[in-house]
Design a protein around this motif. Structure first.
Motif, PDB file in Angstrom:
ATOM      1  N   GLN A 196       0.826  -1.090  -0.181  1.00 36.15           N
ATOM      2  CA  GLN A 196      -0.147   0.066   0.078  1.00 36.15           C
ATOM      3  C   GLN A 196       0.779   1.184  -0.186  1.00 36.15           C
ATOM      4  N   SER A 197       1.624   1.339  -0.799  1.00 35.59           N
ATOM      5  CA  SER A 197       2.597   2.423  -1.076  1.00 35.59           C
ATOM      6  C   SER A 197       2.233   3.465  -1.633  1.00 35.59           C
ATOM      7  N   ASP A 198       0.634   3.803  -2.117  1.00 41.46           N
ATOM      8  CA  ASP A 198       0.339   4.689  -2.989  1.00 41.46           C
ATOM      9  C   ASP A 198       0.764   6.200  -2.369  1.00 41.46           C
ATOM     10  N   LEU A 199       0.702   6.260  -1.319  1.00 40.86           N
ATOM     11  CA  LEU A 199       1.048   7.368  -0.700  1.00 40.86           C
ATOM     12  C   LEU A 199       2.329   8.331  -1.193  1.00 40.86           C
ATOM     13  N   LEU A 200       3.309   7.403  -1.742  1.00 46.96           N
ATOM     14  CA  LEU A 200       4.541   8.028  -2.184  1.00 46.96           C
ATOM     15  C   LEU A 200       4.314   8.447  -3.659  1.00 46.96           C
ATOM     16  N   PHE A 201       3.062   7.855  -4.134  1.00 45.24           N
ATOM     17  CA  PHE A 201       2.975   8.425  -5.899  1.00 45.24           C
ATOM     18  C   PHE A 201       1.930   9.501  -5.960  1.00 45.24           C
ATOM     19  N   ASP A 202       1.140   9.746  -4.735  1.00 45.85           N
ATOM     20  CA  ASP A 202       0.029  10.732  -4.796  1.00 45.85           C
ATOM     21  C   ASP A 202       0.692  12.054  -5.036  1.00 45.85           C
TER      22      ASP A 202
END
Length: 150
Positions: free
Chosen positions: A88-94
């Motif tokens: 759930q590393s989506d925060l890095l790409f937001d």
């Protein structure tokens, strides 16, 4: 940065190179882009089998773990030589939006600390996202391999 599509010929060539890569004492950063939980499990199981390593799963990014917790994850991975997987590393790409005040700026997770630990790490790190993300220019320079799904 090498870009491979999951289950393609280039993906299988990449897997064949993994035993050599994992034995090097350098950082190797993989991004798994657009995979659901079962696809991430299948891909990490393949990596673990080929490299004869254990994959250490972490949700530290989505859980907004403290700097000390992130530091400890990397210490544990270094001593055990495990592959470190951040789910759930989506925060890095937001995409970063306009910040109206200082309270909005703090998302509760120190990305700089994470990237410092990744840069110092002498092993394999996987950043997994479940949504298909577009990497920014600065992010793409940090990645060694992008595995695309869907």
């Amino acid at each position: 940065m090498l870009i491979v599509d999951y289950q393609s010929k280039s993906y299988h060539r990449f897997l064949n190179d993994m035993p050599q890569i994992v034995n090097h004492k350098t950082r190797f950063l993989i991004t798994v882009n657009g995979a659901d939980d079962s696809e991430i499990s299948a891909a990490t199981a393949e990596l673990a089998a080929i490299t004869k390593s254990i994959v250490q799963h972490s949700t530290a990014i989505s859980d907004k773990a403290s700097n000390e917790q992130v530091d400890q994850l990397f210490v544990d991975a270094r001593t055990s030589r495990n592959i470190l997987l951040f789910e759930q590393s989506d925060l890095l790409f937001d995409k970063k939006t306009i910040v109206k005040n200082s309270h909005q700026r703090d998302n509760g997770f120190d990305l700089n600390n994470l990237f410092k630990n990744i840069a110092k790490h002498n092993g394999m790190v996987i950043l997994a996202t479940d949504q298909k993300q577009t990497l920014s220019a600065s992010m793409s320079t940090k990645m060694d391999v992008l595995i695309r799904f869907r």
